[in-house]
Design an enzyme around this catalytic site. Sequence first.
Site, PDB file in Angstrom:
ATOM      1  N   ILE A 239     -39.076 124.064 -47.864  1.00 41.38           N
ATOM      2  CA  ILE A 239     -38.287 124.778 -48.611  1.00 41.38           C
ATOM      3  C   ILE A 239     -37.070 123.963 -49.513  1.00 41.38           C
ATOM      4  O   ILE A 239     -36.123 123.236 -48.603  1.00 41.38           O
ATOM      5  CB  ILE A 239     -37.640 126.339 -47.851  1.00 41.38           C
ATOM      6  CG1 ILE A 239     -39.051 126.678 -47.266  1.00 41.38           C
ATOM      7  CG2 ILE A 239     -36.846 126.443 -48.773  1.00 41.38           C
ATOM      8  CD1 ILE A 239     -38.738 127.253 -46.209  1.00 41.38           C
ATOM      9  N   PRO A 240     -36.965 123.342 -50.556  1.00 42.57           N
ATOM     10  CA  PRO A 240     -36.421 122.505 -51.128  1.00 42.57           C
ATOM     11  C   PRO A 240     -35.115 122.631 -51.151  1.00 42.57           C
ATOM     12  O   PRO A 240     -34.005 122.232 -51.880  1.00 42.57           O
ATOM     13  CB  PRO A 240     -36.657 121.588 -52.687  1.00 42.57           C
ATOM     14  CG  PRO A 240     -37.756 123.266 -52.821  1.00 42.57           C
ATOM     15  CD  PRO A 240     -38.012 124.157 -51.220  1.00 42.57           C
ATOM     16  N   CYS A 241     -33.682 123.531 -50.383  1.00 48.24           N
ATOM     17  CA  CYS A 241     -32.755 123.208 -49.936  1.00 48.24           C
ATOM     18  C   CYS A 241     -31.790 121.773 -50.372  1.00 48.24           C
ATOM     19  O   CYS A 241     -30.927 121.889 -50.888  1.00 48.24           O
ATOM     20  CB  CYS A 241     -32.522 123.576 -48.972  1.00 48.24           C
ATOM     21  SG  CYS A 241     -32.669 122.579 -47.500  1.00 48.24           S
ATOM     22  N   HIS A 242     -32.708 120.664 -50.117  1.00 47.48           N
ATOM     23  CA  HIS A 242     -31.890 119.656 -51.093  1.00 47.48           C
ATOM     24  C   HIS A 242     -31.633 119.445 -52.151  1.00 47.48           C
ATOM     25  O   HIS A 242     -30.692 118.408 -52.687  1.00 47.48           O
ATOM     26  CB  HIS A 242     -32.990 118.406 -50.801  1.00 47.48           C
ATOM     27  CG  HIS A 242     -33.772 118.169 -50.822  1.00 47.48           C
ATOM     28  ND1 HIS A 242     -35.095 118.798 -50.685  1.00 47.48           N
ATOM     29  CD2 HIS A 242     -34.585 117.281 -52.522  1.00 47.48           C
ATOM     30  CE1 HIS A 242     -36.266 118.342 -50.984  1.00 47.48           C
ATOM     31  NE2 HIS A 242     -35.910 117.920 -51.859  1.00 47.48           N
ATOM     32  N   ARG A 243     -32.296 120.533 -53.305  1.00 45.49           N
ATOM     33  CA  ARG A 243     -32.275 120.030 -54.345  1.00 45.49           C
ATOM     34  C   ARG A 243     -31.102 121.367 -54.929  1.00 45.49           C
ATOM     35  O   ARG A 243     -31.088 121.169 -57.047  1.00 45.49           O
ATOM     36  CB  ARG A 243     -33.471 120.509 -55.231  1.00 45.49           C
ATOM     37  CG  ARG A 243     -35.140 119.687 -55.135  1.00 45.49           C
ATOM     38  CD  ARG A 243     -36.438 120.573 -55.530  1.00 45.49           C
ATOM     39  NE  ARG A 243     -37.363 119.688 -55.054  1.00 45.49           N
ATOM     40  CZ  ARG A 243     -38.414 119.877 -54.814  1.00 45.49           C
ATOM     41  NH1 ARG A 243     -39.328 121.366 -54.924  1.00 45.49           N
ATOM     42  NH2 ARG A 243     -39.745 119.016 -54.648  1.00 45.49           N
TER      43      ARG A 243
END
Length: 174
Positions: A132-136
């Site tokens: 779940i790409p919260c880094h984006r």
Amino acid sequence: MVYTTIYDSPFGKIYMNSDGEYLTGLWFAGSKDNLKHIIGADKDDLPVFEDTHLWLDIYFAGGIPDFIPDIKLEEITPFRQEVIDIMMKIPYGKTITYGDIAKEIASRRGIEKMSARAVGAAVGSNPICIIIPCHRVIGSGGNLTGYGGGIQNKIALLKLEGNDMNNFVLPTRK
């Protein structure tokens, strides 16, 4: 029962949690995200751990996995689910701001505005990093802020995905 295993990434150890069937947690060792999780009984051979290892192997080799391991988000509010649904649509190598997510939710709900801070809290509650790409998700003006996995890991993940780091404002230590 909570089961835990460790994945050795190029950026350090990553913990995985499972309830025995689903991936319920994924976080960098030694990060603020440690506070969100408990370490369970060691178990390496769960099918969901094998799937997650494969997903991470593909990702860290610079590929885009064509599957998502079976995940389960526990005790999640409808608002947080809405934010996660938007994060899951952020393409590899792209970013979106907290404000962009807030605008999208406001538009969906037919309201004038939504708080970017509320979105930030929802993004920060994400229990399954990278997949779940919260880094984006970044701050306005390209500010790299707010990553529970550690800002150095956020930068490393964005670089791995081919982002031009000149487009971002790196945090400064005070």
